[in-house]
Design a protein around this motif. Sequence first.
Motif, PDB file in Angstrom:
ATOM      1  N   LEU A 191       0.776  -1.193  -0.019  1.00 36.45           N
ATOM      2  CA  LEU A 191       0.096  -0.040   0.111  1.00 36.45           C
ATOM      3  C   LEU A 191       0.753   0.962  -0.047  1.00 36.45           C
ATOM      4  N   GLY A 192       1.935   1.097   0.741  1.00 29.26           N
ATOM      5  CA  GLY A 192       2.687   2.509   0.946  1.00 29.26           C
ATOM      6  C   GLY A 192       3.406   2.629  -0.156  1.00 29.26           C
ATOM      7  N   SER A 193       3.617   1.827  -1.179  1.00 25.93           N
ATOM      8  CA  SER A 193       4.694   2.356  -2.199  1.00 25.93           C
ATOM      9  C   SER A 193       4.051   1.917  -3.721  1.00 25.93           C
ATOM     10  N   ALA A 194       2.768   1.491  -3.573  1.00 23.77           N
ATOM     11  CA  ALA A 194       2.238   1.146  -5.029  1.00 23.77           C
ATOM     12  C   ALA A 194       1.993   2.417  -5.901  1.00 23.77           C
ATOM     13  N   LYS A 195       2.140   2.171  -6.950  1.00 19.85           N
ATOM     14  CA  LYS A 195       1.735   3.178  -8.052  1.00 19.85           C
ATOM     15  C   LYS A 195       0.387   3.528  -8.150  1.00 19.85           C
ATOM     16  N   VAL A 196      -0.525   2.456  -7.983  1.00 13.55           N
ATOM     17  CA  VAL A 196      -2.018   2.674  -8.046  1.00 13.55           C
ATOM     18  C   VAL A 196      -2.548   1.985  -6.791  1.00 13.55           C
ATOM     19  N   VAL A 197      -3.361   2.971  -6.151  1.00 15.44           N
ATOM     20  CA  VAL A 197      -4.195   2.621  -5.033  1.00 15.44           C
ATOM     21  C   VAL A 197      -5.640   2.586  -5.386  1.00 15.44           C
ATOM     22  N   VAL A 198      -6.539   1.592  -5.017  1.00 13.43           N
ATOM     23  CA  VAL A 198      -7.982   1.728  -5.185  1.00 13.43           C
ATOM     24  C   VAL A 198      -8.415   1.593  -3.631  1.00 13.43           C
ATOM     25  N   SER A 199      -9.138   2.498  -3.335  1.00  9.20           N
ATOM     26  CA  SER A 199      -9.680   2.754  -1.875  1.00  9.20           C
ATOM     27  C   SER A 199     -11.125   2.694  -1.898  1.00  9.20           C
ATOM     28  N   GLY A 200     -11.422   1.868  -0.705  1.00  7.84           N
ATOM     29  CA  GLY A 200     -12.981   1.512  -0.684  1.00  7.84           C
ATOM     30  C   GLY A 200     -13.502   2.440   0.801  1.00  7.84           C
ATOM     31  N   GLY A 201     -14.793   3.041   0.528  1.00  6.37           N
ATOM     32  CA  GLY A 201     -15.240   3.499   1.881  1.00  6.37           C
ATOM     33  C   GLY A 201     -16.387   3.078   2.382  1.00  6.37           C
ATOM     34  N   ARG A 202     -17.077   3.841   3.322  1.00  8.01           N
ATOM     35  CA  ARG A 202     -18.273   3.408   3.717  1.00  8.01           C
ATOM     36  C   ARG A 202     -19.528   3.033   2.807  1.00  8.01           C
ATOM     37  N   GLY A 203     -19.258   3.872   1.586  1.00  8.79           N
ATOM     38  CA  GLY A 203     -20.368   3.544   0.598  1.00  8.79           C
ATOM     39  C   GLY A 203     -20.397   2.033   0.056  1.00  8.79           C
ATOM     40  N   LEU A 204     -19.205   1.383   0.356  1.00  7.60           N
ATOM     41  CA  LEU A 204     -19.298  -0.176  -0.108  1.00  7.60           C
ATOM     42  C   LEU A 204     -20.703  -0.934   0.705  1.00  7.60           C
ATOM     43  N   GLY A 205     -20.743  -0.381   2.075  1.00  7.41           N
ATOM     44  CA  GLY A 205     -21.945  -1.150   2.833  1.00  7.41           C
ATOM     45  C   GLY A 205     -21.722  -2.252   3.439  1.00  7.41           C
ATOM     46  N   SER A 206     -20.840  -2.999   2.794  1.00 13.04           N
ATOM     47  CA  SER A 206     -20.590  -4.413   3.834  1.00 13.04           C
ATOM     48  C   SER A 206     -19.150  -5.002   3.237  1.00 13.04           C
ATOM     49  N   ALA A 207     -18.681  -5.982   4.176  1.00 12.94           N
ATOM     50  CA  ALA A 207     -17.428  -6.452   3.864  1.00 12.94           C
ATOM     51  C   ALA A 207     -17.701  -7.549   2.619  1.00 12.94           C
ATOM     52  N   GLU A 208     -18.585  -7.793   2.412  1.00 12.39           N
ATOM     53  CA  GLU A 208     -18.805  -8.736   1.142  1.00 12.39           C
ATOM     54  C   GLU A 208     -18.820  -7.814  -0.070  1.00 12.39           C
ATOM     55  N   ASN A 209     -19.468  -6.707  -0.005  1.00 14.48           N
ATOM     56  CA  ASN A 209     -19.387  -5.572  -1.061  1.00 14.48           C
ATOM     57  C   ASN A 209     -17.932  -5.126  -1.346  1.00 14.48           C
ATOM     58  N   PHE A 210     -17.108  -5.200  -0.185  1.00 18.35           N
ATOM     59  CA  PHE A 210     -15.841  -4.744  -0.279  1.00 18.35           C
ATOM     60  C   PHE A 210     -14.828  -5.471  -1.366  1.00 18.35           C
ATOM     61  N   ALA A 211     -15.241  -6.707  -1.595  1.00 18.36           N
ATOM     62  CA  ALA A 211     -14.639  -7.390  -2.661  1.00 18.36           C
ATOM     63  C   ALA A 211     -14.408  -6.894  -3.906  1.00 18.36           C
ATOM     64  N   LEU A 212     -15.527  -5.949  -4.267  1.00 15.63           N
ATOM     65  CA  LEU A 212     -15.452  -5.262  -5.486  1.00 15.63           C
ATOM     66  C   LEU A 212     -14.434  -4.468  -5.706  1.00 15.63           C
ATOM     67  N   ILE A 213     -13.890  -3.891  -4.543  1.00 16.58           N
ATOM     68  CA  ILE A 213     -12.359  -3.138  -4.505  1.00 16.58           C
ATOM     69  C   ILE A 213     -11.358  -3.941  -4.589  1.00 16.58           C
ATOM     70  N   GLU A 214     -11.320  -4.911  -4.363  1.00 18.36           N
ATOM     71  CA  GLU A 214     -10.432  -5.865  -4.557  1.00 18.36           C
ATOM     72  C   GLU A 214     -10.185  -6.501  -5.682  1.00 18.36           C
ATOM     73  N   GLN A 215     -11.473  -6.666  -6.570  1.00 21.46           N
ATOM     74  CA  GLN A 215     -11.399  -6.976  -7.912  1.00 21.46           C
ATOM     75  C   GLN A 215     -10.761  -5.837  -8.818  1.00 21.46           C
ATOM     76  N   LEU A 216     -11.272  -4.725  -8.493  1.00 21.11           N
ATOM     77  CA  LEU A 216     -10.975  -3.519  -9.339  1.00 21.11           C
ATOM     78  C   LEU A 216      -9.356  -3.402  -9.219  1.00 21.11           C
ATOM     79  N   ALA A 217      -8.956  -3.639  -7.839  1.00 18.81           N
ATOM     80  CA  ALA A 217      -7.402  -3.404  -7.736  1.00 18.81           C
ATOM     81  C   ALA A 217      -6.831  -4.453  -8.425  1.00 18.81           C
ATOM     82  N   ASP A 218      -7.038  -5.726  -8.510  1.00 22.31           N
ATOM     83  CA  ASP A 218      -6.382  -6.764  -9.177  1.00 22.31           C
ATOM     84  C   ASP A 218      -6.392  -6.486 -10.489  1.00 22.31           C
ATOM     85  N   LYS A 219      -7.464  -5.909 -11.431  1.00 24.34           N
ATOM     86  CA  LYS A 219      -7.571  -5.566 -12.409  1.00 24.34           C
ATOM     87  C   LYS A 219      -6.556  -4.498 -12.994  1.00 24.34           C
ATOM     88  N   LEU A 220      -6.236  -3.476 -12.145  1.00 20.89           N
ATOM     89  CA  LEU A 220      -5.097  -2.687 -12.136  1.00 20.89           C
ATOM     90  C   LEU A 220      -3.953  -2.529 -11.633  1.00 20.89           C
TER      91      LEU A 220
END
Lengths: 309, 249, 549
Positions: A191-220
């Motif tokens: 996280l501290g040295s990455a060139k691209v960071v995807v961050s999720g907030g409260r708008g995700l609503g749940s831990a399950e939905n947070f997986a969406l952030i992980e998928q997007l991060a993997d894509k990038l």
Amino acid sequence: MSILVIAEHDNRALNSVTLNALQAAKAIGGEIQVLVAGHHCQAVAEQAAAVAGVSKVLLADSPAYEHRLAEPLSKLIATLGKDYSHVLAPASTSGKNLMPRVAALLDVAQISDITAVLSSDTFQRPIYAGNAVATVQSLDAIKVLTVRSTAFEAVAASGGAAAVEAVTASAVPERSRFVSEALAVSDRPNLGSAKVVVSGGRGLGSAENFALIEQLADKLGAAVGASRAAVDAGFTANDRQVGQTGTIVAPELYLAVGISGAIQHLAGMKESKIIVAINKDPEAPIFQVADYGLVADLFEAVPELMRQL
Amino acid sequence: MKVLVTVKRVIDYNVKVRVKADHSDVDLANVKMAMNPFCEIAVEAAIRLKEAGIATEVVAVSVGSASCQEQLRTALALGADRAIQIDTPDNPESLEVAKLLAALIQAEQPSLVITGKQAIDTDNNQTGQMLAALLDWPQATFASAISLSGEQLEVTREVDGGLQTLSLSLPALVTTDLRLNEPRYASLPNIMKAKKKPLEVKTPAELGVSLKAHTRLIKVEAPAERQAGIKVDSVEALVDKLRNQARVI
Amino acid sequence: MRESMEFDVVIVGAGPAGLSAACRLMQQAAEAGQSLEVCVVEKGSEVGAHILSGAVFERRALEELFPDWQERGAPLNTAVTEDRLYLLRDEQQALRIPDALVPPSLHNPGNHVISLGNLVRWLGEQAEALGVQIFPGFAATEVLYHEDGRVKGVATGDMGVAADGSHKHGFTPGIELHARYTLFAEGCRGSLGKQLIQQFDLNAGADAQHYGLGIKELWDIDPALHQPGLVVHGSGWPLQGESGGFFLYHGDNHQVVVGLIVDLNYHNPHLSPFEAFQQLKQHPVLSAYLSGGKRLCYGARAIAKGGFNSLGKAGFPGGLLIGCESGTLNFAKIKGSHTAMKSGILAAETVFAALTQEASGTDLQADFSARFQASWLYQELYQARNFGPALHKLGSTLGGAFNLLEQRLVAGKWPLTLHDRQADHLQLQTLQESAPIRYPKPDGVLSFDRLSSVFLSNTNHEDNQPCHLKLADPDLPLQENLPLYDEPAQRYCPAGVYEVIRAEDNTPLRLQINSQNCVHCKTCDIKDPAQNITWTCPEGGGGPNYPNM
């Protein structure tokens, strides 16, 4: 003035952060030479020679430099560096490991992480985790600098035709030895040295939905971050928290998804080069710092974004 | 084996810094000061070596005015055996700190020196490396794991994109990264005991070092406020901007 | 088994009362040629970190404690030069009260505009020089009792406990601090003091304690607008119908402090003290100074303002409550520092006498009470006894007139005593009974939102630790407080700790407690209508880090 820029590479290819450091060298002005020190790194020297604005490439090819250990490299650079007014390296972990050692051997200061060149001896650099900017003047004859790559545009990688000149490696007793390297290939970057960071907030609503952030991060190929609200709500682990009390990041691209942008969060990411915000609330403070804002429902926008990438 | 660990007094990491109105520096009047977090990790690493029976003595050193004795007392409360303050004006430059420490180390002869990778005030990330250069010692910066077998120190380092493991011959210098350990709390009885542990003050002259300025701080400013950019109306437009305008993907 | 340490006196809280007591104890020991072990524990990360006050400071107690305070460099840098009192009629209009109509208690000649935090830092240095052991970063979380019920001391909290109660790496158990006498100086609504008041029924016979919530900011202002020593007070808008008042003091270094105290007996559940304060700063009487300035620091703290009528017993077997913990603030003067210091001095004299007596059966309460009644502190609080109740019962206009007459004509010495016996938390009306209040959006120039404000309090808590805000009934906020009052904690908490949120559309509402934001003001412990919230000490060292407050 003559400037020596230390190339960052893995013996096969020139790392692009070198091009950012070369931009800083151009801003200082003067003849620019590049040192490629490594083992079996002729290809890197050739790439460096092709970079626009480079007048000469010094190639130090020796097993001693294979893993870019600070001890032999600093001796080499300190020996060469006496003939230059400036010695620059990218402020990567490699540059930070090496350059203070070079400076000490030359009995000069090292100015870390410069973000602007004001004149040939005066530079700006962030202090207090980017909460203040210092203007520092070097009083030494040789200026040893590390360059924050996100603060300088890369110079063109082609268009130059510099000569490559071999320099002799100095023999040094081996008191530090390379054992192994485990470079993350498939895992997400730190996280501290990455060139691209995807961050999720409260708008995700749940831990399950947070997986969406992980998928997007993997894509990038990005690291995953989170706002404190998302961490407090239990959506993700607290070592992902970006902000005043978490990790402070300054990637080239920061994607804030469903993050309102409380000042505590902004304090941890506002040094990012490009900030993108996706939030359904057009009033969210995150839009005040975003270069590109998209007012949208993240549950529609993020899957769409993944399709288009 | 003797371990020497360095400690810097800095603004507490919870406290927001504010630039002085005259731009001469940040305002530190009446703000909470604390031990630099990376130094806390260094102290913890040294104490763990002692608890593991590897280190026989842990010496904590700080360079600065008398106020840094407070942080040395903290190091003593955490488990250091004795402390040395090298008395200088506040904010000496890294190279000068390295020279003072090098001179002290010639006298103390530790086998291992552990420093924090950087201080959270100046964010220089250089004193440890400079010190290793002056001593002509091997170094392992940004350590996330340390183990010792005989005279060989194996250190895992956090480098861009992953981890690197080095083997160093002692004497050697290590700088600490965040994940090396989680520092302990100083207990109340240990804080009391620390008040009675030895704390020695040395001057640069006693160490044979004369301080010199290598840089001049011209001014300190607050970072530029970030301006709001543009709103895009679709994911497609966003991707287009990131590809063709910002060129970050 | 926890480790224990023995002291003659343990003092909980390094504020004006606790440190004055510590200093006075050591002074007496030195005079008597005796050795004395005095320990002060402080939950803040350093002495002064949690101290927040106006403050206009009256020197009387300081002069008694350290007659040479000037030579010792006490930070009293700005003498009061002028007093102004305003009644704000609306968002634009203000009436300046002529000096002749200002109650004498609100005049400040000879007083100083200070940072109480910095005065306390200085007091801490004096105490350490006298041999007091001060331990900042250690929270006393438990009162310890002897088998006969006498207070034996306190225990500090465990460090390194995870949110789920498990022990993290580096877990350090708390320590028992045993003392012959323990002084509790936690400030208003201390978490241990609250238990002691209940345990020993210390408030029997006294009126209910009354509270205010003080919210304060420190500003750098345009030097051309700065008038060192100018003291401005006022009331009225935007608190129509509820009591409270603002202050704006010009200190040194081109800085002013500005704040609003809202009485916590307010009725309208829509009231948001934080937003009222942000709105207040837009008034010309205040913005005249703040415009073009920069906000440096933010904080909040509840004050105990019941005064004389709410004073319970201070003593119990084994110790005393002192300072704002026992309610010694003089609300007529809006000052509690000198009275807190005096109560600390009196407590130190009481305890030192008890320590040096052969017999162990000294009645601490009786001795303290006698010393208190013979002191100027008693006189001062007695004379001011009707000030708060008059305002509460008669409203600010009539009550203000009463206070003026009483102070001018009889100096508080007539036999009439007004009482205000109902506790503040019982005063809240329901949503149906109350008119909604709309606050303007913050402009980011003079007014700000909660989170950017808390940011400037330098507040932090170790993130993985048990929540220190305990709900007796976790369902009550949503089942009762929400329908009746729209959960007032969302508005009275000045740090945005309490939020009622819906994670996603179609999911039920839930109460989110952002305990990391807590600035330790104690308002939730006071104002929750069902008294459902108990404020406990988080891990030591957590909370705000106020500089110059």
